[in-house]
Scaffold this active site. Structure first.
Site, PDB file in Angstrom:
ATOM      1  N   ASP A 181       6.544   2.254   2.436  1.00 39.58           N
ATOM      2  CA  ASP A 181       7.130   3.472   3.017  1.00 39.58           C
ATOM      3  C   ASP A 181       8.586   3.692   2.603  1.00 39.58           C
ATOM      4  O   ASP A 181       9.392   2.764   2.619  1.00 39.58           O
ATOM      5  CB  ASP A 181       7.096   3.386   4.547  1.00 39.58           C
ATOM      6  CG  ASP A 181       5.676   3.343   5.075  1.00 39.58           C
ATOM      7  OD1 ASP A 181       4.728   3.333   4.265  1.00 39.58           O
ATOM      8  OD2 ASP A 181       5.532   3.322   6.305  1.00 39.58           O
ATOM      9  N   ASP A 220      -4.947   5.674   5.553  1.00 35.90           N
ATOM     10  CA  ASP A 220      -4.058   4.515   5.499  1.00 35.90           C
ATOM     11  C   ASP A 220      -4.873   3.217   5.390  1.00 35.90           C
ATOM     12  O   ASP A 220      -6.111   3.242   5.417  1.00 35.90           O
ATOM     13  CB  ASP A 220      -3.183   4.537   6.767  1.00 35.90           C
ATOM     14  CG  ASP A 220      -1.755   4.127   6.477  1.00 35.90           C
ATOM     15  OD1 ASP A 220      -1.548   3.339   5.537  1.00 35.90           O
ATOM     16  OD2 ASP A 220      -0.849   4.581   7.205  1.00 35.90           O
ATOM     17  N   GLU A 248      -2.529   3.031   0.359  1.00 37.45           N
ATOM     18  CA  GLU A 248      -2.540   1.568   0.529  1.00 37.45           C
ATOM     19  C   GLU A 248      -1.284   0.978  -0.101  1.00 37.45           C
ATOM     20  O   GLU A 248      -1.230  -0.179  -0.432  1.00 37.45           O
ATOM     21  CB  GLU A 248      -3.852   0.945   0.036  1.00 37.45           C
ATOM     22  CG  GLU A 248      -4.237   1.211  -1.393  1.00 37.45           C
ATOM     23  CD  GLU A 248      -3.382   0.420  -2.373  1.00 37.45           C
ATOM     24  OE1 GLU A 248      -2.481   1.056  -2.982  1.00 37.45           O
ATOM     25  OE2 GLU A 248      -3.602  -0.793  -2.536  1.00 37.45           O
ATOM     26  N   TRP A 249      -0.284   1.861  -0.260  1.00 34.73           N
ATOM     27  CA  TRP A 249       1.091   1.491  -0.631  1.00 34.73           C
ATOM     28  C   TRP A 249       1.224   0.863  -2.022  1.00 34.73           C
ATOM     29  O   TRP A 249       2.152   0.098  -2.285  1.00 34.73           O
ATOM     30  CB  TRP A 249       1.699   0.548   0.440  1.00 34.73           C
ATOM     31  CG  TRP A 249       1.214   0.859   1.806  1.00 34.73           C
ATOM     32  CD1 TRP A 249       1.508   1.990   2.536  1.00 34.73           C
ATOM     33  CD2 TRP A 249       0.299   0.096   2.612  1.00 34.73           C
ATOM     34  NE1 TRP A 249       0.844   1.954   3.736  1.00 34.73           N
ATOM     35  CE2 TRP A 249       0.102   0.808   3.804  1.00 34.73           C
ATOM     36  CE3 TRP A 249      -0.354  -1.127   2.428  1.00 34.73           C
ATOM     37  CZ2 TRP A 249      -0.741   0.335   4.819  1.00 34.73           C
ATOM     38  CZ3 TRP A 249      -1.190  -1.591   3.435  1.00 34.73           C
ATOM     39  CH2 TRP A 249      -1.369  -0.860   4.604  1.00 34.73           C
ATOM     40  N   GLY A 250       0.289   1.174  -2.901  1.00 31.85           N
ATOM     41  CA  GLY A 250       0.423   0.704  -4.287  1.00 31.85           C
ATOM     42  C   GLY A 250       0.088  -0.758  -4.470  1.00 31.85           C
ATOM     43  O   GLY A 250       0.173  -1.289  -5.583  1.00 31.85           O
TER      44      GLY A 250
HETATM   45  C1  GLA Z   1       1.967   3.569   7.279  1.00 31.12           C
HETATM   46  C2  GLA Z   1       2.095   4.668   6.237  1.00 31.12           C
HETATM   47  C3  GLA Z   1       3.126   5.673   6.717  1.00 31.12           C
HETATM   48  C4  GLA Z   1       2.706   6.255   8.046  1.00 31.12           C
HETATM   49  C5  GLA Z   1       2.464   5.148   9.065  1.00 31.12           C
HETATM   50  C6  GLA Z   1       1.813   5.658  10.326  1.00 31.12           C
HETATM   51  O1  GLA Z   1       3.116   2.828   7.387  1.00 31.12           O
HETATM   52  O2  GLA Z   1       2.436   4.143   4.997  1.00 31.12           O
HETATM   53  O3  GLA Z   1       3.309   6.687   5.758  1.00 31.12           O
HETATM   54  O4  GLA Z   1       1.550   7.016   7.872  1.00 31.12           O
HETATM   55  O5  GLA Z   1       1.628   4.129   8.546  1.00 31.12           O
HETATM   56  O6  GLA Z   1       1.536   4.631  11.257  1.00 31.12           O
END
Ligand code: GLA
Length: 424
Positions: free
Chosen positions: A227, A169, A204-206
């Site tokens: 997420d 993450d 890293e969410w794109g």
């Molecule tokens: C981030 C990630 C999630 C999850 C949480 C855990 O938000 O994107 O998928 O792993 O952290 O804290």
């Protein structure tokens, strides 16, 4: 090559002496082993098709422990999930208990009193693989110990436990892309050197377009969005909390970055959660209908996303099982050609996606985005498909048309998923 090296050496004068011969053989062996390691380090082998499994986060958040994970491993087998292809148990955030006096990362001893190695042995004994979670900063998103500065040591620890996958993450890390590339590569390299094949999921969410660099950093998959929440789509009044539609809309244009070994990760499935609990229930995640869950499964599959279920698989209702365990749909996701579907039509009412499959068949997804039932006729020739086809509905498990077109109705938020087989 190593054997050539051996015979070359054999001819030289030096080798008449036994010690020299011994040294050459040793060198050749070292070369061979090193070469073998490089070969097995080939990222493509780690995820030839999108990884599938069950992940702790959406339902349990950090309320996890070894008992729950063992129960889930048992349920993966008894429910048929493993047989259908879901072969990973992914432990997400919340397992960590700090570091010991040698700075080795350790699990929370209350949650995991037997240790992760024993849990991994148990999971492996069921025919499953075990994934774990860390973060490229001092602390994870939920505030637990993370791996920045301890990449080599943590990778070796994970390997010694028998870990097969790391989700890495990016909470608490700087915004810029260069730092992200460096931090992910550092862990990617450490995993490759760890002595075990550990697949690497970049999370890293794109935000820094990981599809452009994550494979080079050693990743086999990379999240493309924030997420997922247990909802169809973000409301105009909401500025956060991704629904199924928000994620599909980002991912559908990234087809050229996916292929065997490298996948756009659309985040976890919310199928079967019904807005009940866990982080996917935040930010407007009040739950979806079964039709919408079926759409998520269809869209994630045609877009070749990893499939990580997150519902309580110990207690699945018939609809959840029907959706998660539809083998014909899973076969689309896992098709060995590894070609992500291509968006052919995208407007307020319809999204139509076409995916080429390894045996020459096609998969076709027809999504009704609108809030009312719609009738339509789809002429396959519009998508360049000139032959006649058996059109099999993979949710009804039957051929619903033969020829060059399909006419029918699609419910609001429903996705039809068809497999097209050429009629000889
Ligand atoms: C981030 C990630 C999630 C999850 C949480 C855990 O938000 O994107 O998928 O792993 O952290 O804290």
């Amino acid at each position: 090559m190593p054997f050539l090296c051996f015979f070359h050496s054999l001819n030289s004068k030096v080798l008449v002496r036994q010690r020299a011969l011994f040294m050459v053989i040793t060198l050749c062996l070292v070369y061979t082993l090193g070469h073998a390691t490089v070969k097995s380090d080939d990222g493509k082998l780690l995820a030839p098709t999108p990884p599938m499994g069950w992940m702790t986060w959406n339902y349990f958040a950090d309320n996890i422990n070894e008992k729950v994970i063992m129960e889930m491993a048992d349920a993966m087998v008894s429910s048929g999930m493993l047989k259908a292809g879901y072969n990973y148990v992914f432990i997400d955030d919340g397992w960590q208990g700090g570091r010991d006096n040698k700075n080795n990362i350790i699990p929370d001893s209350k949650k995991f009193p037997s240790g992760i190695k024993e849990l991994a042995d148990y999971v492996h004994s069921k025919g499953l693989k075990l994934g774990i979670y860390s973060d490229a900063a001092p602390l994870t998103c939920a505030g637990y110990t993370a791996s920045l500065g301890f990449e080599e040591q943590d990778a070796k620890t994970f390997a010694s436990w028998g870990i097969d996958y790391l989700k890495y993450d990016y909470c608490g890390a700087p915004e810029d892309v260069e730092t992200a590339k460096q931090r992910y590569k550092k862990m990617g390299d450490a995993l490759r050197r760890s002595g075990r094949e550990i697949a690497f999921g970049i999370c890293e969410w794109g935000q820094r377009k990981p599809w452009l660099w994550a494979a080079e950093a050693g990743g086999q998959l990379w999240r493309t969005t924030n997420d997922v929440r247990d909802k169809w789509k973000r409301k105009p009044t909401e500025n956060s909390g991704e629904g199924i539609m928000n994620i599909m809309d980002v991912n559908a244009s990234l087809d050229k970055y996916a292929g065997p070994g490298y996948w756009n990760d659309m985040d976890m499935l919310v199928v079967g959660l019904y807005g009940k609990k866990g982080p996917s229930g935040d930010l407007g995640g009040t739950g979806c209908t079964n039709t919408e869950y079926q759409s998520q499964m269809s869209l994630w599959s045609i877009l070749a996303s990893p499939l990580a279920a997150t519902n309580d698989i110990r207690n699945m209702n018939a609809e959840t099982k029907r959706i998660l365990l539809n083998q014909e749909v899973i076969d689309i996701d896992q098709d060995v050609l590894g070609k992500q579907g291509i968006l052919k039509v995208n407007n307020e009412t319809w999204s139509i996606i076409l995916r080429t499959l390894a045996n020459g068949d096609y998969a076709l997804a027809i999504l009704n985005r609108s809030d009312s039932i719609q009738n339509t006729t789809i002429n396959l020739s519009e998508f360049g498909l000139k032959s006649t086809y058996y059109i099999k509905d993979l949710w009804q498990h039957k051929v619903v048309a033969k020829g060059k077109k399909w006419s029918g109705s699609v419910n609001s938020h429903e996705t039809k998923l068809f497999r097209l087989k050429k009629i000889d």
